[in-house]
Design an enzyme around this catalytic site. Structure first.
Site, PDB file in Angstrom:
ATOM      1  N   ARG A 185       0.828  -1.218   0.000  1.00 30.18           N
ATOM      2  CA  ARG A 185       0.000   0.000   0.000  1.00 30.18           C
ATOM      3  C   ARG A 185       0.859   1.264   0.000  1.00 30.18           C
ATOM      4  O   ARG A 185       0.415   2.308  -0.493  1.00 30.18           O
ATOM      5  CB  ARG A 185      -0.939  -0.013   1.208  1.00 30.18           C
ATOM      6  CG  ARG A 185      -2.043  -1.059   1.116  1.00 30.18           C
ATOM      7  CD  ARG A 185      -3.147  -0.816   2.120  1.00 30.18           C
ATOM      8  NE  ARG A 185      -2.710  -1.011   3.497  1.00 30.18           N
ATOM      9  CZ  ARG A 185      -2.696  -2.182   4.118  1.00 30.18           C
ATOM     10  NH1 ARG A 185      -3.061  -3.285   3.457  1.00 30.18           N
ATOM     11  NH2 ARG A 185      -2.322  -2.264   5.373  1.00 30.18           N
ATOM     12  N   HIS A 187       2.221 -11.451  19.261  1.00 36.15           N
ATOM     13  CA  HIS A 187       3.570 -11.234  19.753  1.00 36.15           C
ATOM     14  C   HIS A 187       4.239 -12.587  19.970  1.00 36.15           C
ATOM     15  O   HIS A 187       3.636 -13.638  19.753  1.00 36.15           O
ATOM     16  CB  HIS A 187       3.566 -10.401  21.040  1.00 36.15           C
ATOM     17  CG  HIS A 187       3.261  -8.952  20.807  1.00 36.15           C
ATOM     18  ND1 HIS A 187       4.132  -8.124  20.132  1.00 36.15           N
ATOM     19  CD2 HIS A 187       2.180  -8.186  21.150  1.00 36.15           C
ATOM     20  CE1 HIS A 187       3.606  -6.905  20.063  1.00 36.15           C
ATOM     21  NE2 HIS A 187       2.425  -6.928  20.673  1.00 36.15           N
ATOM     22  N   ASP A 235      10.875 -14.109  18.711  1.00 34.43           N
ATOM     23  CA  ASP A 235      11.411 -12.896  18.090  1.00 34.43           C
ATOM     24  C   ASP A 235      12.841 -13.091  17.587  1.00 34.43           C
ATOM     25  O   ASP A 235      13.160 -12.730  16.452  1.00 34.43           O
ATOM     26  CB  ASP A 235      11.403 -11.740  19.095  1.00 34.43           C
ATOM     27  CG  ASP A 235      10.006 -11.221  19.376  1.00 34.43           C
ATOM     28  OD1 ASP A 235       9.102 -11.499  18.568  1.00 34.43           O
ATOM     29  OD2 ASP A 235       9.827 -10.549  20.396  1.00 34.43           O
TER      30      ASP A 235
END
Length: 382
Positions: A92, A127, A157
Site C-alpha cells: 500500500r 507477539h 522474536d
C-alpha cells in the site's frame, strides 16, 4: 570492517525482530541503513535503541511527496531489504516486492512477521508468545503441569524470527551474486520456532521413546539433568548426560561408593529418589561454594547467572562477551572470525544522524523529501 563488508542492507525500521536482524548484520560488517520514524511519530524513548548500533540512521516519511522515490533510490545499490510490517502494508505504500524487484532485480526482499505472509492468521496481531504457542515450541519448552513461560522474546522474536531472517537474507544474497536473481524471503516466527523443534525431534526415538511428552524439561525427573537450589537461594544446573561425565560428577560429590548412584543413572525408577537426595546435598552449600568445587571440571556444571553476574564471570570476561557502552550493558558481536573481525562497539547513533549523508550519497536535495527528509515509515506490525 567485518566479514560482511561490501554488503548493503536497507532496513525499514519496525518492531524488534527486524531491527535485531539488522543489528546482527551490522555487527558483522554490513552497511545497514535504518530508515526510521521521526521522534514525533515513533514516540519516546526510541524503541529497541540498542538494536540500532552499528547502523546508519536516516529519517524519511514515505507519505510525503518524493519520499517513496527516495526510498526506491536507496535500494538501487542495495543487496537486501528488511521490513517488518503487517502483510500488505508495504504494498500500500508503493514499496512492495513487485515494485522493488522490478527496479532492482537482484534485491533480496526480507519480510519479518509473526504469522507469515499468508495463512488464516496472517493479518492478525500477535507477539512472541502467541507465535511460539501455535508452533509447538512453547509447549515443548515447558515442564509438564507447569505454567508455559518462555524467556521473553528469545524463542520467537530472536531465535525463530531474526536469526532465520538473517540466514535467509545471506542465502539469498549468495544466490543473487551467482545469477543476479533476487527474491522474497518470508521469515515467520511461527515457521522458525517450529523448525527449531527438529533438534528435539531427532532425539525422540532413542532418548524419549518416541514421546514428545517425555522430551519436555524435567519430564522424567533425571537427577543428572536438572537445576538444583543451593543454600543461599541461588541455582546451579547439572547436565551430566554421558556416563563418563556422570561418573566424574558423583566422584566429586563423594557418591562414587554409593552403588545406587554408580549403577542406576539409566534407571528411571531410581531417578526421583536420587534426585531428592541430591536436592538435599546441594542445599548444604552456597552457589559460590559449589562453583569452586565443580566449575572447570567435566561434571557438566554451571551456575545460573543473571546477565549482570554473567558479565563478571571470568570466562565471559576472557572472551570479552559483555560490553558497557554509554552506561548500557550489551553483548559483543557473534560469531567470531579469524581474518575479518567485527568492528568494535561504539555509541548508538541518534535517530536520523546520517540522513543528510545518505541523501548526499544519492545526490538528492533534502527539500525533495520534505521536512529535510525527517518523517516516518508507517504501518502496523505483523
Amino acid at each position: 570492517m567485518g566479514v560482511l563488508s561490501g554488503v548493503k542492507i536497507i532496513e525499514m525500521v519496525g518492531l524488534g525482530p527486524g531491527p535485531f536482524c539488522g543489528m546482527l548484520l551490522a555487527d558483522l560488517g554490513a552497511d545497514v541503513i535504518a530508515v526510521e520514524r521521526p521522534a514525533a511519530d515513533a514516540g519516546n524513548p526510541r524503541p529497541w535503541e540498542l538494536c540500532s548500533r552499528g547502523k546508519r540512521s536516516m529519517v524519511l516519511d514515505v507519505k510525503k511527496p518524493g519520499a517513496v522515490e527516495t526510498f526506491l533510490e536507496l535500494i538501487d545499490g542495495a543487496d537486501a531489504l528488511i521490513e517488518g510490517m503487517r502483510p500488505g502494508v508495504m504494498e500500500r505504500l508503493g514499496l512492495g516486492p513487485e515494485v522493488c524487484l522490478a527496479r532492482r532485480p537482484s534485491l533480496v526482499y526480507g519480510r519479518m512477521t509473526g504469522w507469515g505472509q499468508y495463512g488464516p492468521l496472517s493479518q492478525v496481531a500477535g507477539h512472541d508468545a502467541n507465535y511460539v504457542a501455535v508452533s509447538g515450541a512453547l509447549w515443548l519448552a515447558t515442564q509438564s503441569g507447569q505454567q508455559p513461560d518462555a524467556p521473553p522474546g528469545l524463542l520467537g522474536d530472536v531465535a525463530g524470527g531474526a536469526l532465520y531472517l538473517a540466514i535467509g537474507l545471506l542465502a539469498g544474497i549468495l544466490r543473487a551474486r551467482q545469477d543476479g536473481q533476487g527474491q522474497v524471503v518470508d521469515a515467520a516466527m511461527v515457521d522458525g520456532s517450529a523448525h527449531l523443534l527438529n533438534f528435539a525431534i531427532s532425539f525422540l526415538p532413542d532418548h524419549y521413546g518416541g514421546s514428545f511428552e517425555k522430551a519436555r524439561p524435567a519430564a522424567l525427573g533425571m537427577h543428572w539433568d536438572r537445576p538444583y537450589l543451593c543454600a543461599d537461594g541461588e541455582w546451579i544446573v547439572i547436565q551430566a548426560v554421558e556416563p563418563k561425565f556422570y561418573a566424574e560428577l558423583i566422584r566429586r560429590l563423594g557418591l562414587d561408593q554409593d552403588e545406587r548412584f554408580v549403577n542406576e543413572q539409566r534407571n528411571p525408577a531410581a531417578w526421583a529418589t536420587l534426585g531428592d537426595e541430591l536436592s538435599v546435598l546441594f542445599k548444604t552449600k552456597s552457589r559460590a561454594e559449589w562453583t569452586r568445587l565443580l566449575e572447570g571440571t567435566d561434571t557438566c556444571f554451571a551456575p545460573v547467572l543473571a546477565p549482570e553476574e554473567a558479565a563478571a564471570h571470568p570466562h565471559n570476561i576472557a572472551r570479552d562477551i559483555y560490553k558497557t557502552i554509554d552506561g548500557v550493558l550489551q553483548t559483543a558481536p557473534a560469531p567470531r572470525f579469524s581474518v575479518t573481525p567485527s568492528a568494535e562497539l561504539v555509541s548508538v547513533p541518534p535517530r536520523g544522524a546520517h540522513t543528510k549523508d545518505v541523501l548526499a550519497e544519492l545526490q538528492i536535495n533534502s527539500k525533495r523529501t520534505g521536512d529535510r527528509g525527517q518523517a516516518t515509515a508507517v504501518g502496523s506490525p505483523g
